[in-house]
Design a protein around this motif. Structure first.
Motif, PDB file in Angstrom:
ATOM      1  N   LEU A   1       0.814  -1.019   0.319  1.00 25.39           N
ATOM      2  CA  LEU A   1      -0.133  -0.002  -0.190  1.00 25.39           C
ATOM      3  C   LEU A   1       1.174   1.560   0.452  1.00 25.39           C
ATOM      4  CD1 LEU A   1      -3.344   1.425   0.541  1.00 25.39           C
ATOM      5  CD2 LEU A   1      -2.665   1.205   2.802  1.00 25.39           C
ATOM      6  N   ALA A   2       2.409   1.380   0.525  1.00 26.55           N
ATOM      7  CA  ALA A   2       2.958   2.612   0.752  1.00 26.55           C
ATOM      8  C   ALA A   2       3.731   2.655  -0.360  1.00 26.55           C
ATOM      9  CB  ALA A   2       3.917   1.691   2.438  1.00 26.55           C
ATOM     10  N   ALA A   3       4.234   0.994  -0.472  1.00 22.08           N
ATOM     11  CA  ALA A   3       4.840   1.882  -2.273  1.00 22.08           C
ATOM     12  C   ALA A   3       4.084   1.796  -3.482  1.00 22.08           C
ATOM     13  CB  ALA A   3       5.620   0.098  -2.201  1.00 22.08           C
TER      14      ALA A   3
ATOM     15  N   GLN B   1       0.037  11.010  -3.876  1.00 19.97           N
ATOM     16  CA  GLN B   1      -0.678  10.911  -3.628  1.00 19.97           C
ATOM     17  C   GLN B   1      -0.575  11.426  -2.262  1.00 19.97           C
ATOM     18  OE1 GLN B   1      -3.777   7.720  -2.445  1.00 19.97           O
ATOM     19  NE2 GLN B   1      -5.072   8.809  -2.165  1.00 19.97           N
ATOM     20  N   LEU B   2      -1.038  12.659  -2.061  1.00 20.18           N
ATOM     21  CA  LEU B   2      -1.417  13.657  -1.066  1.00 20.18           C
ATOM     22  C   LEU B   2      -2.467  14.169  -0.390  1.00 20.18           C
ATOM     23  CD1 LEU B   2       0.381  16.938  -3.201  1.00 20.18           C
ATOM     24  CD2 LEU B   2       1.782  14.701  -1.694  1.00 20.18           C
ATOM     25  N   SER B   3      -2.187  14.427   0.483  1.00 26.25           N
ATOM     26  CA  SER B   3      -3.591  14.603   1.482  1.00 26.25           C
ATOM     27  C   SER B   3      -3.865  15.364   1.477  1.00 26.25           C
ATOM     28  CB  SER B   3      -3.310  13.919   3.733  1.00 26.25           C
ATOM     29  OG  SER B   3      -2.700  14.980   3.364  1.00 26.25           O
ATOM     30  N   ALA B   4      -5.799  15.729   1.910  1.00 31.02           N
ATOM     31  CA  ALA B   4      -5.851  16.708   1.294  1.00 31.02           C
ATOM     32  C   ALA B   4      -5.654  18.006   1.993  1.00 31.02           C
ATOM     33  CB  ALA B   4      -7.534  16.123   1.777  1.00 31.02           C
TER      34      ALA B   4
ATOM     35  N   GLU C   1       2.503  13.590   1.844  1.00 29.84           N
ATOM     36  CA  GLU C   1       2.335  11.785   0.852  1.00 29.84           C
ATOM     37  C   GLU C   1       1.817  11.349   2.104  1.00 29.84           C
ATOM     38  OE1 GLU C   1       4.737  10.037  -2.357  1.00 29.84           O
ATOM     39  OE2 GLU C   1       5.891  12.228  -2.359  1.00 29.84           O
ATOM     40  N   ILE C   2       0.574  10.795   0.618  1.00 30.60           N
ATOM     41  CA  ILE C   2      -0.458   9.883   2.524  1.00 30.60           C
ATOM     42  C   ILE C   2       0.504   8.480   2.578  1.00 30.60           C
ATOM     43  CG2 ILE C   2      -1.515   8.957   0.453  1.00 30.60           C
ATOM     44  CD1 ILE C   2      -3.196   9.973   3.462  1.00 30.60           C
TER      45      ILE C   2
ATOM     46  N   LEU D   1       3.294   3.983   6.198  1.00 27.77           N
ATOM     47  CA  LEU D   1       3.897   3.735   6.448  1.00 27.77           C
ATOM     48  C   LEU D   1       4.215   3.044   7.989  1.00 27.77           C
ATOM     49  CD1 LEU D   1       7.555   5.095   4.672  1.00 27.77           C
ATOM     50  CD2 LEU D   1       6.523   2.717   4.202  1.00 27.77           C
ATOM     51  N   ALA D   2       3.113   3.470   7.972  1.00 30.59           N
ATOM     52  CA  ALA D   2       2.995   3.117  10.253  1.00 30.59           C
ATOM     53  C   ALA D   2       2.252   1.214   9.904  1.00 30.59           C
ATOM     54  CB  ALA D   2       1.634   3.712  10.841  1.00 30.59           C
ATOM     55  N   ILE D   3       1.271   0.899   9.175  1.00 34.88           N
ATOM     56  CA  ILE D   3       0.956  -0.905   8.939  1.00 34.88           C
ATOM     57  C   ILE D   3       2.671  -1.238   8.690  1.00 34.88           C
ATOM     58  CG2 ILE D   3      -0.405  -2.151   7.462  1.00 34.88           C
ATOM     59  CD1 ILE D   3      -1.633   0.321   6.778  1.00 34.88           C
ATOM     60  N   PRO D   4       3.320  -1.160   7.860  1.00 38.26           N
ATOM     61  CA  PRO D   4       4.751  -2.216   8.058  1.00 38.26           C
ATOM     62  C   PRO D   4       5.174  -2.239   8.913  1.00 38.26           C
ATOM     63  CG  PRO D   4       4.948  -0.600   5.956  1.00 38.26           C
ATOM     64  CD  PRO D   4       3.087   0.256   6.682  1.00 38.26           C
ATOM     65  N   ALA D   5       5.261  -0.988   9.488  1.00 42.10           N
ATOM     66  CA  ALA D   5       6.434  -0.635  10.603  1.00 42.10           C
ATOM     67  C   ALA D   5       5.655  -1.237  11.702  1.00 42.10           C
ATOM     68  CB  ALA D   5       6.222   0.644  11.106  1.00 42.10           C
ATOM     69  N   GLY D   6       4.059  -1.450  12.489  1.00 37.72           N
ATOM     70  CA  GLY D   6       3.488  -2.401  12.933  1.00 37.72           C
ATOM     71  C   GLY D   6       4.026  -3.530  13.125  1.00 37.72           C
ATOM     72  N   GLY D   7       3.660  -4.130  11.770  1.00 40.72           N
ATOM     73  CA  GLY D   7       4.145  -5.517  11.120  1.00 40.72           C
ATOM     74  C   GLY D   7       5.529  -6.257  12.117  1.00 40.72           C
TER      75      GLY D   7
END
Length: 163
Positions: A110-112, A119-122, A127-128, A133-139
């Protein structure tokens, strides 16, 4: 090796999770103050609070797993002989290792993708992918804690079983 993992989880990861949670709470409080007392909203506060909660949740989940603070049902396992209890604990940690690997893999994908799309946040226009990156870091942190638990064949330090 134990001291490195202790430093990683007990110092770095706890600090990141706590700082992100404090940031989320502070920004939410500032938004409430501005909206109701000043009559004006902070357009970026909702994004900052949400993104900080994502980081706090993912890193905090790994810390809680390592410390044995997740809810567990142990009635059946406690009735088993000690050898089988250790076997069951290792199997559960192995399943959690697989889960952490799945979270790492899908989170990194997803991050890649988001890095590639830029993609930018509103509101913040960042960059979103940095949030994702919190998701793979937590994993990854969950996987490290699971490998440690399998090697040590132990119950978590807080006295709550992972089964």
């Amino acid at each position: 090796m134990r001291t490195i993992l202790d430093f990683l989880f007990e110092r770095v990861a706890v600090f990141v999770a706590a700082a992100a949670l404090v940031l989320s709470l502070a920004v939410t409080a500032a938004q409430i103050f501005c909206r109701y007392l000043l009559g004006d909203s902070l357009v970026w506060s909702e994004e900052v609070a949400r993104y900080a909660l994502v980081w706090s949740s993912m890193v905090g989940a790994a810390v809680a797993y390592r410390q044995g603070l997740h809810v567990a049902i142990t009635t059946v396992v406690e009735q088993l002989p000690p050898t089988f209890r250790v076997f069951c604990a290792r199997m559960v940690h192995a399943l959690i290792l697989c889960f952490g690997g799945l979270v790492l893999w899908t989170g990194w994908s997803l991050a890649a993708r988001n890095f590639a799309r830029h993609q930018l946040s509103a509101a913040l226009q960042i960059e979103i992918a940095w949030v994702n990156l919190a998701i793979p870091a937590g994993g990854l942190l969950i996987m490290i804690a699971a490998v440690e638990a399998i090697i040590r064949a132990r119950k978590p330090t807080a006295g709550v079983s992972t089964l």
